[in-house]
Scaffold this active site. Structure first.
Site, PDB file in Angstrom:
ATOM      1  N   ARG A  35      -8.282 110.152  20.251  1.00 24.66           N
ATOM      2  CA  ARG A  35      -7.606 108.854  20.127  1.00 24.66           C
ATOM      3  C   ARG A  35      -7.107 108.561  18.717  1.00 24.66           C
ATOM      4  NH1 ARG A  35     -10.526 104.195  23.659  1.00 24.66           N
ATOM      5  NH2 ARG A  35      -8.518 103.240  23.271  1.00 24.66           N
ATOM      6  N   HIS A  81      -2.278 108.189  30.021  1.00 20.90           N
ATOM      7  CA  HIS A  81      -3.076 107.492  29.007  1.00 20.90           C
ATOM      8  C   HIS A  81      -3.701 106.221  29.588  1.00 20.90           C
ATOM      9  CE1 HIS A  81      -4.147 107.090  24.753  1.00 20.90           C
ATOM     10  NE2 HIS A  81      -3.926 105.794  24.868  1.00 20.90           N
ATOM     11  N   TYR A 125      11.124  92.860  27.718  1.00 22.68           N
ATOM     12  CA  TYR A 125      12.417  92.492  27.151  1.00 22.68           C
ATOM     13  C   TYR A 125      13.081  93.640  26.382  1.00 22.68           C
ATOM     14  CZ  TYR A 125      10.725  87.754  28.049  1.00 22.68           C
ATOM     15  OH  TYR A 125      10.237  86.623  28.638  1.00 22.68           O
TER      16      TYR A 125
END
Length: 751
Positions: A35, A81, A125
């Site tokens: 990670r 993921h 968006y």
């Protein structure tokens, strides 16, 4: 519940600390490897690698339309993921921000945040697609078995364990991350310089870190700036750790009327984000705290075109000294901590500049070996088919005769491969003999059977021969690359040169040795000021002329009005027996109607457990004595010189359990003291009856109190006032209270 006779208990006894240790180590390694830390080969963390591969798999290429970020994030989370959408979207956003990365890997469309710290718009968006450099240098050749593919989290799909990045991305884009017990912080570098250093290493693997620094001059931050400790870089890149000092770039603009603008056009890399607003507030604080009086105005004119912070100075300002003040007192000069930690061979390792390049170069050779092995296999397959087709064209009449005489495809195929002519009708015995001698391979036979008639056109046959010659040339080239490391190195170098030509940009950060900034603080002209603090604890200072013009207003509206020097200190006494000091210059100086600053913001005064009972200037304390009066009626006089200390907070008096200070004031023209208790008793006696004690003493009793009574007010009879107070909203003349001795019960007044 009956026990199953066949069931046999198997209790394993283990030391609890060993289980905890093993579990923590497993967890730590999972965070470190899977990670938080980048891989030395491709310079990517797992989440970044998965986002880029998912975009590649969805074919969101640089020359294709943008796709919604939410689509990319959701697909990445569902397939590769499973750690939440916020971390995936954050990785996508950062890879699109060219002010954070040496080069952006994602082409973002919409609001993806800015250098001043504003966050990106919601993923629903914004849109994104791959950058061209990402497609050509990070994801190319994934279809040629150049890297290992591993199962995803649910083993339903495959994902690459590493991307075949063609240059040391760990250096070019840098990295930062916090794992368990370790962290990485690698600055970004210039692509062109890193490529030249990589080529230098490939030509001479014994090259030293110092020699590599001839190519990689140092970090190249996307925000520009100036690295001021060039001589330290050698050790930093040798050890992989150290501190790089970075300054912003300052330009001076001369204006009409003799005024000057100091314009900041580049900022230190650590300042990006919310630290820009902190920088602006720090500049304003310099003016408020009187560190400088040269600032007229500050404006942030930054835009998409770049950083532009304008500081307008007074006419007579010392510009060089002011710029040095910014370097010393703000983050215009900052430090970037380097810790070049990455995953190498499956383990976290702090690496030097040479180590990072070496790991990437070795990875490039491995990728090239696998790539050209795959290409060679494909070319050999192509050669086999081409040779079969060319041979077939030479005996095309025989082939046609075999096809016409065969009952089915398998019969014709068997004849082409093994020369089996059983069941096939031939026009002549010679044709049968020739057919029995055919020995095509299975692939060649399939290609012949699938061949269309138009392939027999003369031009098509010529094109086939030309393709065959090209295939032979490719096979010769690929074999040479695989057999000779020098040839493979040349291929890699040529690819690096091509990438440099396409994507390299000029260096943005200047590398130099710069002397430490020396700021000469101007001596403040000593003058008298008035310290004002209202009942809400807001304090400020004003000049004496303003005070004289508004004396009545100040005395009525402010709880504490103290004359002091602007270079002196204010001493604040509290109910719990402490004295806190604050420099007058740290208190805002301004107009009468300015709000001021909460007093606890400039000293160690704790509003949760104490309140102010007296304020004096330290210069006045050296001339006068202090009178202390407590709730339990303990009184004493202390020489003011005992409070001339440099510490910010001290214990000003000793208190009995449950007692607290009611009032502290300097002894100036007081003739008598009047103690008033909560039950309405008044005792007036001469100040000379109060003994002088040390600050560590408790004092003596000033008035005898009832069981639950306590002192709540203290007044003085002086020669310069009318000595009248209000008691139950009725004026009370202090001199009419019976004059008695200290330690008396006092007189109870009734209204």
């Amino acid at each position: 519940m009956k026990k199953n006779k066949d069931f046999q208990e198997n209790i394993i006894k283990t030391e609890y600390s060993e289980i905890m240790q093993k579990s923590f180590v497993d967890y730590a390694m999972s965070v470190i490897v899977s990670r938080a830390l980048p891989d030395a080969r491709d310079g990517l963390k797992p989440v970044q690698r998965r986002v880029l591969y998912d975009m590649y798999d969805l074919k969101i290429n640089y020359d294709k339309p943008y796709r919604k970020s939410a689509r990319i994030v959701g697909d990445t989370m569902g397939r590769f993921h499973p750690h939440g959408d916020s971390s995936i979207y954050e990785a996508l956003v950062v890879m699109s921000q060219d002010f954070k990365k040496g080069m952006a890997l994602v082409d973002g469309h919409g609001n993806f945040g800015n250098i001043e710290g504003d966050g990106a718009a919601a993923m629903r968006y914004t849109e994104a697609r791959l950058e061209r450099v990402t497609q050509e240098a990070f994801l190319q050749d994934l279809d040629k078995d150049v890297v290992d593919f591993i199962p995803n989290f649910d083993e339903n799909e495959k994902e690459p364990s590493v991307l075949p990045v063609k240059f040391p991305n760990l250096l070019v884009n840098g990295s930062d991350g916090i794992a368990v017990g370790m962290a990485t912080s690698i600055p970004p570098h210039n692509l062109g310089e890193v490529i030249e250093a990589t080529k230098a290493y490939m030509n001479n693997e014994d090259i030293s870190n110092a020699q590599l620094l001839r190519y990689v001059k140092g970090p190249d931050f996307p925000t520009g700036g100036i690295v001021t400790n060039k001589d330290d870089l050698k050790e930093i890149y040798e050890t992989g750790t150290g501190k790089i000092k970075v300054r912003g770039k300052v330009e001076i603009e001369e204006l009409k009327g003799g005024k000057t603008n100091v314009v900041i056009t580049e900022i230190p890399y650590p300042m990006i984000g919310a630290n820009i607003s902190k920088f602006l507030s720090d500049i304003a604080a310099l003016s408020e705290s009187k560190k400088t009086q040269d600032i007229v105005d500050i404006t942030n004119q930054s835009s998409k075109e770049g950083i532009r912070i304008v500081i307008e100075l007074r006419k007579d300002a010392d510009v060089e000294n002011f710029v040095n003040l910014l370097y010393k007192k703000t983050r215009l000069e900052d430090t970037f901590g380097v810790n070049m930690l990455a995953i190498a061979n499956g383990k976290p390792e702090v690496m030097s500049l040479k180590d990072i390049i070496a790991h990437n170069v070795e990875f490039q050779f491995e990728v090239a070996r696998r790539k050209y092995t795959t290409l060679l296999e494909k070319e050999n397959e192509k050669r086999e088919i081409q040779e079969g087709l060319i041979k077939a064209c030479n005996v095309i009449d025989l082939i046609i005769e075999i096809l016409r005489g065969s009952k089915d495809r398998s019969m014709a195929k068997s004849c082409l491969i093994d020369g089996n002519v059983d069941g096939i009708k031939f026009k002549s015995k010679e044709s049968k003999i020739m057919a029995s001698q055919l020995r095509f391979t299975e692939k060649q036979a399939n290609a012949i059977l699938d061949m269309r008639l138009y392939k027999l056109i003369g031009l098509e046959i010529e094109a086939l021969i030309n393709d065959h010659e090209e295939t032979l040339a490719n096979i010769f080239r690929y074999e040479d690359i695989l057999e000779r490391r020098e040839s493979m190195a040349m291929v890699i170098i040529n690819e690096l040169d091509e990438l440099k030509t396409k994507f390299a940009v000029k260096r943005r950060t200047v590398i130099d040795n710069v002397e430490e900034a020396h700021y000469v603080e101007k001596e403040i002209e000593e003058m008298d000021v008035m310290f004002l603090m209202d009942r809400f604890g807001y304090a400020k200072t004003i000049d004496m002329n303003t005070y004289e013009r508004n004396k009545e207003t100040c005395d009525n509206e402010f709880k504490y009005v103290v004359n002091c020097k602007n270079i002196g200190r204010i001493c604040i006494f509290t109910n719990i027996g402490y004295m806190h000091t604050v420099k007058v210059k740290d208190i805002p100086f301004g107009k009468l109607r300015d709000k001021g600053v909460p007093i606890d913001n400039v000293c160690k005064y704790d509003t949760q457990r104490e309140f102010v009972v007296g304020i004096e200037s330290q210069s006045r304390l050296n001339l006068y004595q202090l009178i202390f009066v407590t709730k339990m009626s303990m009184v004493k006089i202390v020489d003011g010189g005992e409070f001339d200390v440099s510490r910010l907070s001290i214990q000003a008096t000793k208190l009995m359990d449950g007692d607290e200070v009611v009032l502290v004031t300097s002894l100036f023209d007081q003739k008598q003291i009047v103690l008033k208790s909560n039950d309405g008793y008044f005792l007036r006696f001469g100040v000379e009856e109060i003994p002088e004690k040390k600050k560590a003493a408790v004092g003596v009793r000033g008035m005898k109190l009832g069981a639950k009574d306590f002192i709540d007010e203290v007044h003085y009879v002086t020669t310069n006032s009318n000595n009248v107070i209000e008691y139950h909203e009725i004026p009370l003349e202090l001199t009419k209270i019976k004059l008695a001795k200290r330690d008396g019960k006092g007189t109870k007044l009734r209204y």
